[in-house]
Design a protein around this motif. Structure first.
Motif, short mmCIF file in Angstrom:
data_model
loop_
_atom_site.label_atom_id
_atom_site.label_comp_id
_atom_site.label_asym_id
_atom_site.label_seq_id
_atom_site.Cartn_x
_atom_site.Cartn_y
_atom_site.Cartn_z
N MET A 1 0.91 -1.07 0.13
CA MET A 1 -0.05 -0.04 -0.03
C MET A 1 1.01 1.46 -0.11
O MET A 1 1.69 1.41 0.85
N GLY A 2 0.67 2.21 -0.84
CA GLY A 2 1.26 3.19 -1.02
C GLY A 2 1.03 4.53 -0.13
O GLY A 2 -0.03 4.19 0.73
N ASP A 3 1.93 5.36 0.01
CA ASP A 3 1.50 6.44 0.95
C ASP A 3 0.97 7.60 0.26
O ASP A 3 1.30 8.87 0.42
N ASP A 4 -0.24 7.47 -0.41
CA ASP A 4 -0.82 8.35 -1.14
C ASP A 4 -2.09 8.86 -0.16
O ASP A 4 -3.22 8.56 -0.05
N TRP A 5 -1.55 9.91 0.65
CA TRP A 5 -2.41 10.75 1.51
C TRP A 5 -3.27 11.91 1.10
O TRP A 5 -4.10 12.38 1.80
N ASN A 6 -3.03 12.28 -0.23
CA ASN A 6 -3.93 13.34 -0.63
C ASN A 6 -3.78 14.60 0.21
O ASN A 6 -4.65 15.14 0.65
N LEU A 7 -2.67 14.76 0.76
CA LEU A 7 -2.25 16.04 1.58
C LEU A 7 -2.53 17.28 0.71
O LEU A 7 -2.09 17.52 -0.47
N PRO A 8 -3.10 18.31 1.43
CA PRO A 8 -3.13 19.51 0.64
C PRO A 8 -1.79 20.37 0.76
O PRO A 8 -0.81 20.15 1.22
N PRO A 9 -1.71 21.11 -0.42
CA PRO A 9 -0.54 22.06 -0.70
C PRO A 9 -0.26 23.01 0.51
O PRO A 9 -1.16 23.28 1.34
N VAL A 10 1.15 22.94 0.76
CA VAL A 10 1.65 23.85 1.93
C VAL A 10 0.87 25.14 1.70
O VAL A 10 0.45 25.85 2.76
N GLU A 11 0.86 25.85 0.45
CA GLU A 11 0.50 27.28 0.20
C GLU A 11 -1.09 27.40 0.86
O GLU A 11 -1.32 28.33 1.44
N ARG A 12 -1.89 26.37 0.51
CA ARG A 12 -3.36 26.35 0.65
C ARG A 12 -3.33 26.26 2.20
O ARG A 12 -4.29 26.98 2.88
N SER A 13 -2.56 25.58 2.95
CA SER A 13 -2.67 25.45 4.13
C SER A 13 -2.36 26.72 4.99
O SER A 13 -2.97 27.21 5.89
N SER A 14 -1.02 27.30 4.41
CA SER A 14 -0.69 28.50 4.99
C SER A 14 -1.92 29.66 4.94
O SER A 14 -2.01 30.38 5.83
N THR A 15 -2.43 29.46 3.77
CA THR A 15 -3.56 30.57 3.63
C THR A 15 -4.61 30.35 4.63
O THR A 15 -5.07 31.64 5.07
N LEU A 16 -5.14 29.15 4.74
CA LEU A 16 -6.17 29.01 5.76
C LEU A 16 -5.58 29.64 7.24
O LEU A 16 -6.39 29.95 7.73
N GLU A 17 -4.28 29.11 7.63
CA GLU A 17 -3.80 29.68 8.80
C GLU A 17 -3.94 31.17 8.86
O GLU A 17 -4.43 31.50 10.04
N GLN A 18 -3.53 31.98 7.95
CA GLN A 18 -3.41 33.34 7.98
C GLN A 18 -4.96 33.79 8.17
O GLN A 18 -5.43 34.71 8.91
N VAL A 19 -5.77 33.39 7.41
CA VAL A 19 -7.24 33.88 7.37
C VAL A 19 -7.75 33.59 8.67
O VAL A 19 -8.54 34.41 9.22
N HIS A 20 -7.67 32.38 9.19
CA HIS A 20 -8.06 32.08 10.60
C HIS A 20 -7.49 33.08 11.68
O HIS A 20 -8.16 33.55 12.37
N ARG A 21 -6.18 33.25 11.62
CA ARG A 21 -5.52 34.12 12.44
C ARG A 21 -6.05 35.57 12.49
O ARG A 21 -6.36 36.25 13.45
N VAL A 22 -6.19 36.09 11.16
CA VAL A 22 -6.69 37.42 11.08
C VAL A 22 -8.10 37.50 11.50
O VAL A 22 -8.54 38.53 12.35
N LEU A 23 -9.04 36.49 11.15
CA LEU A 23 -10.55 36.69 11.85
C LEU A 23 -10.36 36.37 13.35
O LEU A 23 -11.13 37.41 14.03
N ARG A 24 -9.52 35.78 13.90
CA ARG A 24 -9.62 35.38 15.26
C ARG A 24 -9.13 36.75 15.96
O ARG A 24 -9.57 36.91 17.08
N ASP A 25 -7.87 37.27 15.45
CA ASP A 25 -7.50 38.53 15.98
C ASP A 25 -8.38 39.55 16.03
O ASP A 25 -8.50 40.26 16.94
N ALA A 26 -9.37 39.87 14.94
CA ALA A 26 -10.16 40.70 14.80
C ALA A 26 -11.42 40.71 15.78
O ALA A 26 -11.82 41.68 16.18
N ILE A 27 -11.60 39.32 16.18
CA ILE A 27 -12.71 39.03 16.98
C ILE A 27 -12.11 39.40 18.56
O ILE A 27 -12.93 39.93 19.25
N ILE A 28 -10.84 39.17 18.88
CA ILE A 28 -10.39 39.09 20.12
C ILE A 28 -10.14 40.56 20.39
O ILE A 28 -10.50 41.14 21.37
N ASP A 29 -9.68 41.54 19.06
CA ASP A 29 -9.47 43.13 19.72
C ASP A 29 -10.81 43.87 19.55
O ASP A 29 -10.59 45.07 19.73
#
Length: 227
Positions: A1-29
């Motif tokens: 069995m191969g290691d075909d895990w269909n992982l998302p691209p790093v850039e996409r993951s990074s964008t999600l983290e940035q959007v989450h952080r921006v929204l989270r910070d805006a709610i906090i402040d």
């Protein structure tokens, strides 16, 4: 069995983290206020990203308790009652008193350098301020996060991070409090930990209950004024 895990691209993951952080910070402040409707399409346009990325970021905020999903209506920034808001201190007390108790039982010398650094940062941020500033609030929460981190439990750190976010929102409602006392309240906990004072759990509980009491009084007064 191969290691075909269909992982998302790093850039996409990074964008999600940035959007989450921006929204989270805006709610906090407070830039995005309690009760605000988070419209995916509008946010996607503002943040110049995809609607799917925004939807996933909001899903994380729902899991963190910062946003409420209302069926057939959408997602709204949490707008809680005084008792609901102060429940964060009940959860924090359960964790931090448990941490303090566990640390007293550790025979090896504790590395408190990061905790001392957070204490120094809080002292610098607090000087001259009658009410907590954003810098003070951030330093305050770093102190408590470093205390929890001493038990070296990644799961506990993750659980506490959510409570820290909610507490940062609450601390904006701290009434006027002499900055020296604010700092000394935290220094007392550090000193008790360093000398392995058996009263440390009780001191932690009293520290958190005082904060909850002060903030609760301020929020109750605000609710009365708006009624």
């Amino acid at each position: 069995m191969g290691d075909d895990w269909n992982l998302p691209p790093v850039e996409r993951s990074s964008t999600l983290e940035q959007v989450h952080r921006v929204l989270r910070d805006a709610i906090i402040d407070g830039s995005i206020p309690p009760g605000a409707h988070l419209r995916e399409l509008h946010l996607a346009d503002d943040l110049e990203t995809s609607r799917g990325t925004v939807r996933e970021a909001i899903r994380h905020l729902v899991q963190e308790g910062l946003v409420e999903h209302v069926l057939h209506r959408g997602n709204f920034v949490q707008s809680l009652s005084v008792s609901d808001r102060l429940d964060v201190y009940v959860a924090r007390e359960a964790i931090e008193v448990g941490v303090a108790t566990r640390l007293l039982g550790v025979e090896a010398e504790l590395d408190v350098a990061a905790l001392e650094g957070a204490m120094a940062e809080l002292r610098r941020a607090a000087v001259g301020h009658a009410r907590p500033t954003e810098e003070m609030i951030a330093a305050d929460m770093r102190f408590h996060q470093q205390l929890v981190a001493l038990v070296q439990s990644p799961r506990l750190d993750r659980a506490y991070d959510t409570l820290a976010v909610e507490t940062r929102i609450l601390l904006r409602h701290q009434p006027e409090y002499p900055w020296r006392e604010y700092v000394d309240d935290h220094q007392r906990l550090l000193d008790a930990l360093q000398r392995r004072d058996p009263q440390l759990p009780q001191l932690v509980a009293a520290h958190l209950r005082l904060s909850a009491e002060l903030i609760g009084g301020e929020l109750a007064g605000l609710a009365e004024a708006l009624a």
